[in-house]
Each structure stands twice: as structure tokens, then as C-alpha cells.
Design an enzyme around this catalytic site. Sequence first.
Site, mmCIF file in Angstrom:
data_model
loop_
_atom_site.group_PDB
_atom_site.id
_atom_site.type_symbol
_atom_site.label_atom_id
_atom_site.label_comp_id
_atom_site.label_asym_id
_atom_site.label_seq_id
_atom_site.Cartn_x
_atom_site.Cartn_y
_atom_site.Cartn_z
ATOM 1 C CE LYS A 98 4.171 17.044 -13.055
ATOM 2 N NZ LYS A 98 3.515 16.230 -14.065
ATOM 3 C CG ASP A 132 3.969 12.441 -14.721
ATOM 4 O OD1 ASP A 132 3.595 11.427 -15.330
ATOM 5 O OD2 ASP A 132 3.190 13.341 -14.341
ATOM 6 C CD GLN A 161 11.964 15.722 -18.941
ATOM 7 O OE1 GLN A 161 13.127 15.625 -18.541
ATOM 8 N NE2 GLN A 161 11.045 16.401 -18.284
ATOM 9 N NE ARG A 182 4.356 10.092 -20.163
ATOM 10 C CZ ARG A 182 3.858 10.115 -18.934
ATOM 11 N NH1 ARG A 182 2.916 9.269 -18.564
ATOM 12 N NH2 ARG A 182 4.309 10.968 -18.029
ATOM 13 N N GLY A 186 9.584 17.241 -23.717
ATOM 14 C CA GLY A 186 10.021 17.923 -22.495
ATOM 15 C C GLY A 186 9.281 19.237 -22.331
ATOM 16 C CG HIS A 230 -0.086 16.538 -28.620
ATOM 17 N ND1 HIS A 230 0.728 17.070 -27.660
ATOM 18 C CD2 HIS A 230 -1.072 15.885 -27.974
ATOM 19 C CE1 HIS A 230 0.256 16.774 -26.473
ATOM 20 N NE2 HIS A 230 -0.829 16.054 -26.626
ATOM 21 N NE ARG A 291 4.640 21.494 -16.520
ATOM 22 C CZ ARG A 291 4.409 21.489 -15.211
ATOM 23 N NH1 ARG A 291 4.892 22.428 -14.442
ATOM 24 N NH2 ARG A 291 3.700 20.527 -14.657
ATOM 25 N NE ARG A 292 0.619 20.452 -21.403
ATOM 26 C CZ ARG A 292 1.385 20.033 -20.388
ATOM 27 N NH1 ARG A 292 0.863 19.825 -19.217
ATOM 28 N NH2 ARG A 292 2.678 19.821 -20.546
HETATM 29 C C1 LIG Z 1 0.960 11.659 -22.648
HETATM 30 C C2 LIG Z 1 1.919 12.763 -22.352
HETATM 31 C C3 LIG Z 1 2.628 12.753 -21.165
HETATM 32 C C4 LIG Z 1 3.557 13.765 -20.889
HETATM 33 N N1 LIG Z 1 4.321 13.696 -19.752
HETATM 34 C C5 LIG Z 1 5.328 14.589 -19.576
HETATM 35 C C6 LIG Z 1 6.242 14.453 -18.488
HETATM 36 O O1 LIG Z 1 6.128 13.555 -17.638
HETATM 37 N N2 LIG Z 1 7.268 15.351 -18.393
HETATM 38 C C7 LIG Z 1 7.439 16.366 -19.318
HETATM 39 O O2 LIG Z 1 8.411 17.128 -19.218
HETATM 40 N N3 LIG Z 1 6.552 16.533 -20.325
HETATM 41 C C8 LIG Z 1 5.513 15.680 -20.478
HETATM 42 N N4 LIG Z 1 4.635 15.849 -21.528
HETATM 43 C C9 LIG Z 1 4.649 17.112 -22.325
HETATM 44 C C10 LIG Z 1 5.678 17.071 -23.443
HETATM 45 O O3 LIG Z 1 6.990 17.142 -22.928
HETATM 46 C C11 LIG Z 1 5.483 18.242 -24.434
HETATM 47 O O4 LIG Z 1 5.646 19.439 -23.749
HETATM 48 C C12 LIG Z 1 4.134 18.250 -25.107
HETATM 49 O O5 LIG Z 1 3.720 16.958 -25.450
HETATM 50 C C13 LIG Z 1 4.190 19.107 -26.407
HETATM 51 O O6 LIG Z 1 5.094 18.561 -27.300
HETATM 52 P P1 LIG Z 1 4.674 17.711 -28.596
HETATM 53 O O7 LIG Z 1 5.476 16.455 -28.576
HETATM 54 O O8 LIG Z 1 3.231 17.528 -28.641
HETATM 55 O O9 LIG Z 1 5.257 18.499 -29.821
HETATM 56 P P2 LIG Z 1 5.146 20.003 -30.291
HETATM 57 O O10 LIG Z 1 6.159 20.146 -31.375
HETATM 58 O O11 LIG Z 1 5.228 20.938 -29.137
HETATM 59 O O12 LIG Z 1 3.698 20.080 -30.895
HETATM 60 C C14 LIG Z 1 3.341 19.433 -32.074
HETATM 61 C C15 LIG Z 1 1.962 19.915 -32.491
HETATM 62 O O13 LIG Z 1 1.011 19.422 -31.534
HETATM 63 C C16 LIG Z 1 0.060 20.417 -31.231
HETATM 64 N N5 LIG Z 1 0.199 20.784 -29.802
HETATM 65 C C17 LIG Z 1 1.227 20.493 -28.962
HETATM 66 N N6 LIG Z 1 0.993 20.970 -27.731
HETATM 67 C C18 LIG Z 1 -0.194 21.588 -27.803
HETATM 68 C C19 LIG Z 1 -0.980 22.283 -26.866
HETATM 69 N N7 LIG Z 1 -0.589 22.445 -25.593
HETATM 70 N N8 LIG Z 1 -2.175 22.777 -27.293
HETATM 71 C C20 LIG Z 1 -2.590 22.636 -28.560
HETATM 72 N N9 LIG Z 1 -1.895 21.985 -29.492
HETATM 73 C C21 LIG Z 1 -0.714 21.472 -29.128
HETATM 74 C C22 LIG Z 1 0.339 21.587 -32.139
HETATM 75 O O14 LIG Z 1 -0.409 21.409 -33.323
HETATM 76 C C23 LIG Z 1 1.796 21.435 -32.454
HETATM 77 O O15 LIG Z 1 2.142 22.028 -33.666
HETATM 78 C C24 LIG Z 1 3.716 14.838 -21.820
HETATM 79 C C25 LIG Z 1 3.005 14.842 -23.011
HETATM 80 C C26 LIG Z 1 2.118 13.816 -23.288
HETATM 81 C C27 LIG Z 1 1.389 13.854 -24.588
#
Ligand SMILES: Cc1cc2nc3c(=O)[nH]c(=O)nc-3n(C[C@H](O)[C@H](O)[C@H](O)COP(=O)(O)OP(=O)(O)OC[C@H]3O[C@@H](n4cnc5c(N)ncnc54)[C@H](O)[C@@H]3O)c2cc1C
Length: 309
Positions: A98, A132, A161, A182, A186, A230, A291-292
Site C-alpha cells: 500500500k 494495492d 476496484q 488485479r 473494492g 472469491h 474489512r474482511r
Molecule cells: C488477492 C486480493 C487482493 C485484494 N486487494 C485489494 C485492494 O488492493 N484494494 C481493495 O479495495 N480490495 C482488495 N481486495 C478485497 C476485495 O476488494 C473484496 O473486498 C474481497 O475480495 C471480497 O469480494 P469478493 O470478490 O470475494 O466477492 P464477494 O461477493 O464479496 O464474495 C463472494 C463470496 O466469497 C466468499 N467471501 C468473500 N469474502 C469473504 C470473507 N472475508 N470471508 C469469508 N468468505 C468470503 C463468500 O462465500 C462470498 O459469498 C483484495 C482481494 C483479493 C482476493
Amino acid sequence: MSVARTVLLKVSDNQWLRANGTRIPFIRRAVSKFMPGETFDEMLAAARTTAGEGIKSVFTRLGENVKDLGEAEAVARHYVEGIDRIHALKLDCAPSIKLTQLGLDIDRELAYGYLRDLAAACQASGNYLWIDMEQSPYVDVTLTLTKRLREEFPRVGVCLQAYLFRTREDLEDITSRGIGVRLVKGAYNEPAAVAFPKKTDVDANYYALAQIMLGPAARAAGSRAVFGTHDLQLIQTIRAHAQSTGVKLGDYEVHMLYGIQKPAQLRLSQEGALVRVLIAYGDYWFPWYLRRLAERPANVWFVAKSLFG
Ligand SMILES: Cc1cc2nc3c(=O)[nH]c(=O)nc-3n(C[C@H](O)[C@H](O)[C@H](O)COP(=O)(O)OP(=O)(O)OC[C@H]3O[C@@H](n4cnc5c(N)ncnc54)[C@H](O)[C@@H]3O)c2cc1C
């Protein structure tokens, strides 16, 4: 966006909790689901384990909005030493950083100097540097510094994002320069003036942006395509699109966070997809952890369970 998400993201900005939340025992227990530990060595052990399972990694030392010059310098030194150690171990594990952790809030040129040090260490060891993306006021400066860095170092990528309205334009610009992307949905609490308030719109935009990343212009420019999500349904839709347009499984990657969707990570990798896991560590984990939780408020249940041991 849900009320729970908004509340958790607001709590993540609370200064007292940022400073003290990591000392609360039941929260420490709960965070271990997403973090192998606080030290570089614990991250390294997890990266070696996942490498043994066929999954490469990305590492990030948690921290943001560093306000002290000495701390920014120490962060940069930590990363450079880490990149060198990883090289010596012949491990495929790329740093993700970051810019506010390198002192961007204090002095932009100083932060750029540290970023350059990291890029040079990556270049020397054949590694790749990920940058990031933080809250929306940082997007312009992050992209400006990324583009500047790319003029000197080819192995650089940045996070974009899908929830931001501006991202389509940014993505076209960034990919045309051969910079890696990547794509994520967001993670921050953004106002409706700059970001899609509805999750369905974010998901739809993610897919539209993914198609640009896999399109002929981005591929011809050599932009590395990484889907940081995910969302297994979305990954499946992107895979089907790639297949129908002749883009091979090995031409793009899926990155997920440590501790989330592990069975899916293994399955995708066994099917031939390029999967990486982002492993976070460090002692400044409170806002990152919130945030997680906000991404999946059901995770709050894990916190409640760990309250009772
Ligand atoms: C490799 C990587 C790098 C990232 N870097 C950044 C960044 O630099 N800046 C930024 O703003 N964001 C970043 N993020 C976070 C991202 O923006 C999302 O907030 C996060 O990935 C959740 O969104 P999702 O795409 O998984 O979809 P979602 O629709 O939120 O989730 C889809 C499914 O995945 C599972 N899931 C998602 N999150 C979780 C969790 N925390 N615990 C358990 N299960 C979960 C659940 O089953 C959910 O139904 C990053 C994420 C990843 C994977």
C-alpha cells in the site's frame, strides 16, 4: 450495501480500535482464520505450505496511513529484505504494497523513492511488484506513481476496484501501457457519488471489466490479467467467456486471500488455473480484519464463537 457492511467499515476507521483492537484476546483468536501469524517467518511458512499444494503466493505486511518517516523507511527496508529472502529460498511469492504504508501521506516523492527501491529489488530477483488500491482519494496518485514506475520497471501491476465508476477508463489506460491489473470488487466504504451502491451493479461491472482485461487490446499490450475474487460464480462466468474467445486457462490468474475458499483454490489449481493466495501478516491488522468481516458479515459469528474460546 448492507447496514452491517457499512457499520463494520466505519468501525474499521476508529482510531482507538485501530490502536488497541489487536490486544483484545478473542479478536486475536478470530483473526487467525485469515492470517497465519504476525511475523514474516510465519507468512513464509504458510507460503511454503501452499507452494507444496501447487499454489503460489503474494505477501503483504499489514499497515496503512503511516505518519512517521522512520516507520515508512523501516517498511521499505522490511520489504526489500523480504524480497531478497524469498529469492534465496527460490519461492514464487510476490510483494503487494500500500502506498500509504510507504509514507504517501507525508511525502509523495519519498514514498515514490521507496516504491522504486521495492521495484528494483523485484527486478533484480525476477519477482513482480503489486500495488494495492486504497480509498478513492488515493486512486489518482496511485495510478500516476504506478505509470511512472512502469516506465522504468516492466514487472509491475496495480489493483483496480470494480465498485468505482471511473475504473473502466482507468483500466483501459493501465492495460494499454502493459501494466498488470488485479481486478477486485473494492473493500472500502465509498460514497454513492463515486461508487456503485448496489452489489449487483458491482458484480456486473466486474464482469464487464474482466472482458476488457481478456480482450485483444489488453492482451496485445502484455497486461497481466489477475482476478482477485472469491466469487466462484463470477470466476466460472469469466472462465466461460475466456474459453469462448480463445483465451487459455494459463493466460490469466485468480488470486484469493489466505483462509478464504481454500477448497476452491485447490480445485481451480488442479483444473489447471493459475491460482495465488495473498498472505497477510504483521501486527497492524485491525482495520484490515474489519474489512474482511465486512465482506461477509456472517464472519462476525466466528468472532462471537472465539469469544467463548
Ligand atoms: C488477492 C486480493 C487482493 C485484494 N486487494 C485489494 C485492494 O488492493 N484494494 C481493495 O479495495 N480490495 C482488495 N481486495 C478485497 C476485495 O476488494 C473484496 O473486498 C474481497 O475480495 C471480497 O469480494 P469478493 O470478490 O470475494 O466477492 P464477494 O461477493 O464479496 O464474495 C463472494 C463470496 O466469497 C466468499 N467471501 C468473500 N469474502 C469473504 C470473507 N472475508 N470471508 C469469508 N468468505 C468470503 C463468500 O462465500 C462470498 O459469498 C483484495 C482481494 C483479493 C482476493
